[in-house]
Every structure is written in structure tokens, then in C-alpha cells.
Design an enzyme around this catalytic site. Structure first.
Site, PDB file in Angstrom:
ATOM      1  N   THR A 128      25.699  -5.810  49.775  1.00  0.00           N
ATOM      2  CA  THR A 128      27.133  -6.145  49.640  1.00  0.00           C
ATOM      3  C   THR A 128      27.602  -5.984  48.187  1.00  0.00           C
ATOM      4  O   THR A 128      28.775  -5.728  47.943  1.00  0.00           O
ATOM      5  CB  THR A 128      27.467  -7.565  50.158  1.00  0.00           C
ATOM      6  OG1 THR A 128      26.772  -8.546  49.375  1.00  0.00           O
ATOM      7  CG2 THR A 128      27.088  -7.719  51.622  1.00  0.00           C
TER       8      THR A 128
ATOM      9  N   VAL B 129      32.695  -7.840  49.252  1.00  0.00           N
ATOM     10  CA  VAL B 129      33.320  -8.460  50.428  1.00  0.00           C
ATOM     11  C   VAL B 129      32.231  -8.440  51.507  1.00  0.00           C
ATOM     12  O   VAL B 129      32.005  -7.457  52.183  1.00  0.00           O
ATOM     13  CB  VAL B 129      34.636  -7.744  50.815  1.00  0.00           C
ATOM     14  CG1 VAL B 129      34.484  -6.255  50.945  1.00  0.00           C
ATOM     15  CG2 VAL B 129      35.244  -8.338  52.053  1.00  0.00           C
ATOM     16  N   HIS B 130      31.502  -9.563  51.577  1.00  0.00           N
ATOM     17  CA  HIS B 130      30.193  -9.574  52.233  1.00  0.00           C
ATOM     18  C   HIS B 130      30.221  -9.383  53.751  1.00  0.00           C
ATOM     19  O   HIS B 130      29.577  -8.497  54.303  1.00  0.00           O
ATOM     20  CB  HIS B 130      29.489 -10.906  51.942  1.00  0.00           C
ATOM     21  CG  HIS B 130      29.439 -11.263  50.493  1.00  0.00           C
ATOM     22  ND1 HIS B 130      28.507 -10.728  49.631  1.00  0.00           N
ATOM     23  CD2 HIS B 130      30.203 -12.102  49.744  1.00  0.00           C
ATOM     24  CE1 HIS B 130      28.692 -11.226  48.423  1.00  0.00           C
ATOM     25  NE2 HIS B 130      29.708 -12.062  48.460  1.00  0.00           N
ATOM     26  N   ASP B 131      30.890 -10.285  54.459  1.00  0.00           N
ATOM     27  CA  ASP B 131      30.670 -10.411  55.906  1.00  0.00           C
ATOM     28  C   ASP B 131      31.054  -9.201  56.755  1.00  0.00           C
ATOM     29  O   ASP B 131      30.386  -8.924  57.768  1.00  0.00           O
ATOM     30  CB  ASP B 131      31.385 -11.673  56.427  1.00  0.00           C
ATOM     31  CG  ASP B 131      30.785 -12.945  55.845  1.00  0.00           C
ATOM     32  OD1 ASP B 131      29.639 -12.889  55.349  1.00  0.00           O
ATOM     33  OD2 ASP B 131      31.458 -13.988  55.878  1.00  0.00           O
TER      34      ASP B 131
END
Ligand code: BDR
Ligand code: CA
Length: 312
Positions: free
Chosen positions: A195, A241-243
Site C-alpha cells: 500500500t 490508501v490501504h483498504d
């Protein structure tokens, strides 16, 4: 097109919100339910935020369940400094009209998975793993019904983001993560290693705003709020912006590269609590329990998110 059935297990959270929007915008995926957990904010906020995002997407039909309000063993840790007091600071939100389903998320997970065909449902946990860990403890037979777990969590090459050793989702409930990583279910991990290679710039956020839609404008407002913490912390041109990486992986797996490895979760040491101990070089000669993703076509990832959010 045969749709992949997925369950999103989440603690919204700005990047959770974008992951939910991306999934709801993608015809390849059928979101059969969203289960909420305490994490970025307390449960009474994350569950309302999940309803808000479904309404924003125009999808009041999505089933949203409230789950565990605290980790299995440890005290809850939240992330207001990143996501604000509401967990979703930035836009002006109205109270949602949609209501939560009456069943507890863990009961629904167990019931739904027991009723399902073998290996027919993919779980996408993008928060602490409490709900899934609890469901696996309560009814281990659900494991064979899960096709894969595609989850955001952990870090190896870049270390942690809540302590030097631990990433937030694993740190909040390392005991649940330990249950999940020992379950034998195929796991794809989207850790900080990947990420942190897809950095969201202010210019990209502006392109969402320029869509002129409610989804585009509110997404831009959310991400502008979310961006400020990591821009200040890392001093990079953009922020992770991980998820949504989990959902992007399900839609376009060729955007990503990883390696099959054996991962264990640290649950004992105070210093390294919640560390994902990744045997990247096979030193322990254990069979892999996880596909650890570490490379991404970042332009492709941002193109995919823009194209899909533009459809909502
Ligand atoms: C993870 O922690 C949360 O703050 C984010 O929503 C993401 O799931 C990143 O470490
Ligand atoms: Ca999250």
C-alpha cells in the site's frame, strides 16, 4: 458474468469507505454483506459509517451487520488522529436512513458460511480481524466454505505504522489475526509493503471532485481529510490508501505481484505485539499460509478506482 461473492469486514474509516464504494461499483463482485467491527473508531460509529457509505452508493439494499465492539483479548485501540472523531471526518454527513440488520455479525457469518457451498465465498477483512477470528473459534467448519481471505494488514519491508513493528489492523487484535493465520484458509495479504507503493496525490483526489457527482465530491472530501495525516508523517508526495487494494486485487489481480510465504503473528511481546513475522526467505521451511503482496502497478490501481467510482 459470474459474480464473485464477497463479504467485506470493516471499520470505516476513510480508506474502508473507498474500498466499499469500489466493491459496490464493480459488476465482477456481489457484496453479500458488510460486517462492522471496532477499529478506526468505536463500533457505534463504524457501523453508522458503513450505512452512510452504502447510502452514498445508492445501495440501501446491502445488508450491514454490527459485530464485535472490542478485540478478543486486548483493550480497544482506535485511530482518531487519522480518521477524526467520527471515523469518517471531512464531509458533512446526514444521519443515514438505512438500518442495521438485527443479527450479530459473527452469528450471520457462521450461519451464512455454513449454508454455503465449499470454497464459495471470499472474505475481505479491512479492519481488525475480530469478527472473523470469533466466527472461526465458534464454528471451525466455516473454514472450508471460504474460497479465500483477501485482507489488508501487516507489514514486513516497511515495518509498522502504529508501532515500529506492527500495522494497525493486526495490532488492534493480534489474537484474532493469529486465529485467522492459523486457520488453513488461503490468505492474500495486502500489507503496508504494497500500500505504500501506491501513493494518492492531491491532484488525483481533485479528479474525483471534478466528477461533480455526490460520490466524487464526498470521496474527495474524505480523502483530503485522510491524506493530511500521512502526508505530514511520511513527507512523501502522496499518501497510501490501504483498504481498496483488497478489492482491486479481486477485480484485477494482474495489477499485483507477491510471494507465497509463512506468516506468524506476534501475540506475546509488548515491544513487537501485532507484528506480522514473515518468513520471506523460507528460513523455517514451513509450508506457506499466505500470499504476501509487495508490488503494484500504481497507475493501474488509481485508474481502476477512478473509473469505477465514476460509475456511481
Ligand atoms: C489500516 O488501518 C486503518 O487505519 C485503515 O483503515 C487500514 O485498514 C492501515 O494500517
Ligand atoms: Ca480499515
Amino acid at each position: 458474468m459470474e459474480q464473485k461473492k464477497i463479504i467485506i469486514d470493516t471499520d470505516p474509516g476513510h480508506d474502508d469507505a473507498i474500498a466499499i464504494l469500489l466493491a459496490l461499483a464493480s459488476p465482477e463482485l456481489e457484496v453479500i454483506g458488510i460486517t462492522c467491527v471496532a477499529g478506526n473508531a468505536p463500533l457505534h460509529l463504524t457501523e453508522v459509517n458503513a450505512l452512510r457509505i452504502c447510502e452514498l452508493a445508492g445501495r440501501k439494499d446491502v445488508k450491514v451487520f454490527s459485530g464485535c465492539d472490542r478485540p478478543m483479548v486486548r483493550k480497544l485501540v482506535t485511530a482518531e488522529e487519522v480518521h477524526g472523531e467520527t471515523g469518517l471526518d471531512g464531509p458533512d454527513w446526514e444521519e443515514p436512513n438505512m438500518e442495521l440488520q438485527p443479527q450479530h455479525a459473527v452469528d450471520w457469518l457462521v450461519e451464512t458460511l455454513l449454508d454455503a457451498e465449499d470454497q464459495s465465498i471470499t472474505i475481505c477483512p479491512v479492519g481488525p480481524l475480530t469478527n472473523l477470528g470469533m466466527a472461526l473459534v465458534r464454528e471451525p467448519a466455516i473454514a472450508s466454505k471460504i474460497q479465500a481471505i483477501v485482507t489488508m494488514g501487516g507489514g514486513y519491508f516497511v515495518g509498522g505504522n502504529v508501532t515500529p513493528a506492527a500495522e494497525f489492523n493486526i495490532f488492534v487484535d493480534p489474537h484474532a489475526a493469529d486465529v485467522v493465520y492459523r486457520s488453513g484458509i488461503p490468505i492474500v495479504a495486502m500489507p503496508l509493503d504494497v500500500t505504500h507503493k501506491a501513493l494518492m496525490t492531491k491532484e488525483w483526489i481533485n479528479t474525483l471532485s471534478e466528477l461533480g457527482t455526490e460520490v466524487g465530491i464526498k470521496s474527495a472530501q474524505m480523502l483530503t481529510f485522510y491524506n493530511r495525516f500521512d502526508l505530514a508523517r511520511y513527507g512523501m508526495a502522496g499518501s497510501p490508501v490501504h483498504d481498496p487494494a483488497t478489492i482491486a486485487y479481486l477485480i484485477e489481480p494482474d495489477l499485483y505481484t507477491g510471494k507465497d510465504v509463512y506468516v506468524e503473528i506476534e501475540t506475546r511481546s509488548n515491544l513487537t505485539m501485532g507484528m506480522t513475522v514473515v518468513d520471506y526467505w523460507g528460513a523455517r521451511r514451513k509450508d506457506p499460509n499466505c500470499h504476501w503482496v509487495s508490488e503494484v502497478d500504481d497507475a493501474g490501481f488509481f485508474r481502476l478506482m477512478y473509473d469505477r467510482l465514476a460509475t456511481l
